[in-house]
Design a protein around this motif. Structure first.
Motif, PDB file in Angstrom:
ATOM      1  N   GLY A 146      -0.061  -8.380   8.470  1.00 34.08           N
ATOM      2  CA  GLY A 146      -0.364  -9.027   9.376  1.00 34.08           C
ATOM      3  C   GLY A 146      -1.743  -8.387   9.981  1.00 34.08           C
ATOM      4  N   LYS A 147      -2.451  -7.317   9.818  1.00 35.73           N
ATOM      5  CA  LYS A 147      -3.566  -6.901  10.178  1.00 35.73           C
ATOM      6  C   LYS A 147      -4.746  -7.426   9.266  1.00 35.73           C
ATOM      7  N   VAL A 148      -4.299  -7.261   7.973  1.00 38.25           N
ATOM      8  CA  VAL A 148      -5.477  -7.539   6.900  1.00 38.25           C
ATOM      9  C   VAL A 148      -4.864  -8.645   5.920  1.00 38.25           C
ATOM     10  N   SER A 149      -5.513  -9.397   5.252  1.00 43.08           N
ATOM     11  CA  SER A 149      -4.861 -10.464   4.398  1.00 43.08           C
ATOM     12  C   SER A 149      -4.868  -9.889   2.858  1.00 43.08           C
ATOM     13  N   PRO A 150      -3.949 -10.316   2.345  1.00 41.54           N
ATOM     14  CA  PRO A 150      -3.761  -9.606   0.980  1.00 41.54           C
ATOM     15  C   PRO A 150      -4.926  -9.722   0.021  1.00 41.54           C
ATOM     16  N   ILE A 151      -5.904 -10.614   0.139  1.00 40.53           N
ATOM     17  CA  ILE A 151      -7.181 -10.709  -0.382  1.00 40.53           C
ATOM     18  C   ILE A 151      -7.980  -9.663  -0.146  1.00 40.53           C
ATOM     19  N   SER A 152      -8.190  -9.283   1.337  1.00 43.67           N
ATOM     20  CA  SER A 152      -8.946  -8.270   1.935  1.00 43.67           C
ATOM     21  C   SER A 152      -8.627  -7.218   1.390  1.00 43.67           C
ATOM     22  N   ILE A 153      -7.368  -7.057   1.259  1.00 44.84           N
ATOM     23  CA  ILE A 153      -6.555  -5.609   0.966  1.00 44.84           C
ATOM     24  C   ILE A 153      -7.122  -5.397  -0.587  1.00 44.84           C
ATOM     25  N   ASN A 154      -7.014  -6.378  -1.393  1.00 46.09           N
ATOM     26  CA  ASN A 154      -7.322  -6.245  -2.673  1.00 46.09           C
ATOM     27  C   ASN A 154      -8.991  -5.801  -2.875  1.00 46.09           C
ATOM     28  N   LEU A 155      -9.679  -6.570  -2.004  1.00 44.29           N
ATOM     29  CA  LEU A 155     -10.990  -6.308  -2.044  1.00 44.29           C
ATOM     30  C   LEU A 155     -11.254  -4.793  -1.643  1.00 44.29           C
ATOM     31  N   GLY A 156     -10.958  -4.586  -0.661  1.00 47.22           N
ATOM     32  CA  GLY A 156     -11.043  -3.196  -0.085  1.00 47.22           C
ATOM     33  C   GLY A 156     -10.591  -2.084  -0.992  1.00 47.22           C
TER      34      GLY A 156
END
Length: 295
Positions: free
Chosen positions: A32-42
Motif C-alpha cells: 500500500g505504500k510502495v508498488s511491487p515493482i518499486s520494491i523489486n527495483l529498490g
C-alpha cells in the motif's frame, strides 16, 4: 563445538530459510505504500551494492561469454520478472501463502530438467512431486476466501504461479552457467542483469521516475533497506554458505523450509491465526521437496 562445526552448512541453510521468511513479512509491511515493482527495483539496487562489495573482497575469476549470457537470462527471468510477480502475489496473499506456493519452484524446475537435461526421475522423486503438489493444493483450498476478497486472492494465485514459472526457468539457465563460475560471482551477474532489465523497462515505459519516487521517502527507504539486507543479502549469503559446506541436496531442501518458519513468525508479528491443517499442509509440501532432492 566440533559437532556444530560439522553441521555448519545445514545451519546456514536453515538460517537462510529463516531470513527469507522474515524478509517476506517485512516486504509485506510495505504493502500500500510502495508498488511491487518499486520494491523489486529498490531491493535490487541495495542487493547489488552489497554483492558488489562482496565480489570486490573475494574476486570474480574468469567468466566466459556463454556463462555471462545464460546468467543474464536467468537474472531477467528469475529476478526482473519472477521477483516482481512474487511481490505482486505477496501483496495479495501474504507471506504464508506466497511461501507455500514457492515450494512449487523446485517441482517445476525438476520437471523442466527432465526435458532439458534428460534427467532420470526415481519413484521417490515422483512421490515428492505428488506430495508437494498435494500440500500446496490443500493449503490453498483451506485458505480460499469468500466474498469480495476472492478476486484479489485469485489474482495473487495467478501472479504466484507466474513467479514460480519464471523462477523455475531461471534455475535451469543458472544450472547451465554455474558449472563454470563461483556462486557469488553468478549471483552478482544475475543481479546486475536483473537491475538493468528493470531500469530498461522503466525507461521504455516512462515509469522509472514513478517507480523510484516512493523509495525517496525516508520511512519507506528504511523498511526496504532492512528487508533487503535480511532477505536479498543475508538470505542469499547464508544460502551460498549452506551450499558450500553441506551437500547440495540437503542444503536445497533446508532452504525450502521457509513456509514452516513463516508460520510462527506471522503468528507472533502479524497476529494471524494458524490452523493445524495449514501446518500439516506446509509440512507435507516441504516433505515433498525433501524427497525430490534427496531421492
Amino acid at each position: 563445538m566440533f559437532f556444530l562445526y560439522k553441521i555448519r552448512g545445514e545451519f546456514f541453510a536453515l538460517l537462510s530459510a529463516l531470513m527469507w521468511a522474515y524478509a517476506s513479512i517485512l516486504f509485506k509491511g510495505l504493502s500500500g505504500k510502495v508498488s511491487p515493482i518499486s520494491i523489486n527495483l529498490g531491493k535490487g539496487i541495495i542487493a547489488f551494492i552489497f554483492l558488489w562489495v562482496a565480489v570486490i573482497l573475494n574476486g570474480t575469476g574468469v567468466v566466459t561469454g556463454h556463462t555471462f549470457l545464460f546468467l543474464g537470462l536467468s537474472g531477467l527471468l528469475g529476478i526482473t520478472l519472477g521477483d516482481t510477480f512474487y511481490f505482486m502475489a505477496l501483496m495479495r496473499l501474504g507471506p504464508r501463502l506466497v511461501l507455500i506456493l514457492s515450494t512449487l519452484i523446485p517441482v517445476v524446475a525438476v520437471l523442466g530438467s527432465i526435458l532439458v537435461f534428460h534427467e532420470e526421475m526415481s519413484l521417490i522423486r515422483w512421490m515428492g512431486v505428488i506430495l508437494t503438489l498435494a500440500g500446496v493444493a490443500w493449503v490453498l483450498w483451506l485458505e480460499t476466501p469468500a466474498g469480495k476478497h476472492l478476486e484479489s486472492w485469485r489474482a495473487g494465485i495467478k501472479y504466484g504461479i507466474l513467479s514460480v514459472a519464471c523462477c523455475s526457468s531461471a534455475i535451469i539457465f543458472s544450472k547451465i552457467a554455474v558449472e563454470t563460475t563461483s556462486a557469488l560471482t553468478a549471483t552478482f551477474i544475475r543481479q546486475g542483469w536483473a537491475l538493468a532489465g528493470l531500469f530498461l523497462l522503466g525507461t521504455i515505459g516512462f515509469r522509472l521516475k514513478s517507480w523510484l519516487s516512493p523509495l525517496v521517502k525516508v520511512s519507506n527507504l528504511k523498511k526496504l533497506l532492512f528487508a533487503s539486507f535480511i532477505g536479498a543479502f543475508l538470505g542469499t549469503w547464508f544460502c551460498l554458505l549452506g551450499l558450500k559446506y553441506a551437500h547440495a541436496s540437503i542444503a536445497t531442501t533446508l532452504n525450502a523450509t521457509s513456509p514452516i518458519f513463516v508460520l510462527p513468525l506471522t503468528f507472533l508479528i502479524l497476529k494471524e491465526k494458524i490452523t493445524f491443517q495449514a501446518v500439516m499442509g506446509c509440512i507435507i509440501a516441504v516433505t515433498g521437496v525433501a524427497l525430490i532432492f534427496l531421492g
